[in-house]
Design a protein around this motif. Structure first.
Motif, mmCIF file in Angstrom:
data_model
loop_
_atom_site.group_PDB
_atom_site.id
_atom_site.type_symbol
_atom_site.label_atom_id
_atom_site.label_comp_id
_atom_site.label_asym_id
_atom_site.label_seq_id
_atom_site.Cartn_x
_atom_site.Cartn_y
_atom_site.Cartn_z
ATOM 1 N N ARG A 33 0.861 -1.191 0.000
ATOM 2 C CA ARG A 33 0.000 0.000 0.000
ATOM 3 C C ARG A 33 0.895 1.238 0.000
ATOM 4 N NH1 ARG A 33 -5.062 0.351 -1.113
ATOM 5 N NH2 ARG A 33 -5.632 -1.273 0.377
ATOM 6 N N GLN A 34 0.712 2.094 -0.995
ATOM 7 C CA GLN A 34 1.474 3.332 -1.108
ATOM 8 C C GLN A 34 0.830 4.427 -0.258
ATOM 9 O OE1 GLN A 34 4.315 3.554 -2.435
ATOM 10 N NE2 GLN A 34 4.419 1.770 -3.760
ATOM 11 N N ASP A 36 -0.353 7.178 -1.187
ATOM 12 C CA ASP A 36 -1.536 7.756 -1.833
ATOM 13 C C ASP A 36 -2.738 6.811 -1.824
ATOM 14 O OD1 ASP A 36 -0.933 5.840 -3.758
ATOM 15 O OD2 ASP A 36 -0.549 7.300 -5.362
ATOM 16 N N GLY A 37 -2.577 5.626 -1.211
ATOM 17 C CA GLY A 37 -3.664 4.663 -1.113
ATOM 18 C C GLY A 37 -3.658 3.599 -2.194
ATOM 19 N N SER A 38 -2.854 3.777 -3.236
ATOM 20 C CA SER A 38 -2.790 2.784 -4.310
ATOM 21 C C SER A 38 -1.999 1.566 -3.844
ATOM 22 C CB SER A 38 -2.146 3.397 -5.557
ATOM 23 O OG SER A 38 -0.794 3.734 -5.287
ATOM 24 N N LEU A 39 -2.123 0.486 -4.606
ATOM 25 C CA LEU A 39 -1.374 -0.741 -4.317
ATOM 26 C C LEU A 39 -0.398 -1.024 -5.439
ATOM 27 C CD1 LEU A 39 -4.205 -3.112 -3.023
ATOM 28 C CD2 LEU A 39 -2.242 -2.315 -1.701
ATOM 29 N N ASP A 40 0.808 -1.460 -5.075
ATOM 30 C CA ASP A 40 1.797 -1.947 -6.025
ATOM 31 C C ASP A 40 2.017 -3.429 -5.781
ATOM 32 O OD1 ASP A 40 2.132 0.548 -7.106
ATOM 33 O OD2 ASP A 40 4.131 0.880 -6.288
ATOM 34 N N ALA A 96 2.667 -1.233 -10.665
ATOM 35 C CA ALA A 96 1.348 -0.788 -10.218
ATOM 36 C C ALA A 96 0.359 -1.941 -10.345
ATOM 37 C CB ALA A 96 0.886 0.400 -11.053
ATOM 38 N N LEU A 97 -0.532 -2.060 -9.385
ATOM 39 C CA LEU A 97 -1.583 -3.076 -9.442
ATOM 40 C C LEU A 97 -2.368 -2.861 -10.732
ATOM 41 C CD1 LEU A 97 -2.806 -5.333 -7.566
ATOM 42 C CD2 LEU A 97 -4.512 -3.634 -6.927
ATOM 43 N N ARG A 100 -8.408 -2.335 -10.787
ATOM 44 C CA ARG A 100 -8.955 -1.437 -9.768
ATOM 45 C C ARG A 100 -9.333 -2.238 -8.533
ATOM 46 N NH1 ARG A 100 -13.615 0.149 -12.208
ATOM 47 N NH2 ARG A 100 -14.298 0.741 -10.137
ATOM 48 N N GLU A 101 -8.786 -1.874 -7.428
ATOM 49 C CA GLU A 101 -9.090 -2.549 -6.165
ATOM 50 C C GLU A 101 -10.594 -2.510 -5.893
ATOM 51 O OE1 GLU A 101 -7.862 -2.084 -1.464
ATOM 52 O OE2 GLU A 101 -6.850 -0.856 -2.957
ATOM 53 N N GLN A 102 -11.256 -1.433 -6.253
ATOM 54 C CA GLN A 102 -12.683 -1.276 -6.016
ATOM 55 C C GLN A 102 -13.517 -2.277 -6.818
ATOM 56 O OE1 GLN A 102 -10.567 1.134 -6.892
ATOM 57 N NE2 GLN A 102 -10.420 2.314 -5.019
#
Length: 174
Positions: A33-34, A36-40, A96-97, A100-102
């Motif tokens: 988890r970065q 900024d909330g994004s996932l790598d 980068a993942l 979309r996690e959502q």
């Protein structure tokens, strides 16, 4: 015992079943988890290379351990997703993942795998949207619980620091 420890223990069961019919993992994946909330995706290969990521639905969530629980099997209707990597990964990489996690269903358990053309593969832990939501900035979701050893117990928390993930990845390859 923390709820995610129980979930990690339950998630080990499908991995044991898969281990009998799939090639052994040649690396491991972590989800970082970065800020900024994004996932790598952290890719750590022991040898070989990978050039494809797949996201596969593998069960209902929470896993149904009682057949009388009424599992509707809806997870079987979730299509696998494949993501070609722009260049093959050899060794270590952070990407980068690619989804979309959502978009993850809250009632579906997923597994992320990186594949190479010579049978190499690296695996993530099994996760649902709620597991990824528990990962805070600077933390890594790992498959530690799926690969129990004298160093890593199956009840170990799958969410660790980046340094702990690197130690796990190094131990995995040795």
């Amino acid at each position: 015992m923390k709820p995610r420890h129980v979930a990690a223990a339950l998630l080990l069961l499908p991995m044991l079943a898969l281990a009998a019919c799939t090639p052994g993992a040649t690396g491991t994946l972590g989800l970082l988890r970065q800020d900024d909330g994004s996932l790598d995706v952290l890719v750590r290969l022991c040898h070989g290379s990978v050039d494809l990521l797949t996201l596969r639905a593998i069960n209902s969530y929470p896993p149904n351990v009682d057949s009388a629980s009424g599992d509707d099997g809806g997870w079987r209707n979730v299509d696998d997703k494949e993501f070609s990597l722009p260049t093959p990964i050899v060794g270590d990489a952070e990407i980068a993942l690619p989804f979309r996690e959502q978009a993850l269903g809250s009632d579906v358990l997923f597994h992320l795998t990186a594949f190479g053309d010579k049978g190499e593969n690296a695996v993530s832990g099994h996760f649902a949207a709620s597991e990824l939501a528990d990962v805070q900035p600077g933390e890594v979701f790992t498959p530690i619980g799926m690969f129990a050893s004298d160093k890593w117990e199956s009840s170990d928390d799958p969410i660790v620091s980046p340094e702990e993930f690197e130690r796990f990845a190094d131990d995995f390859c040795s």
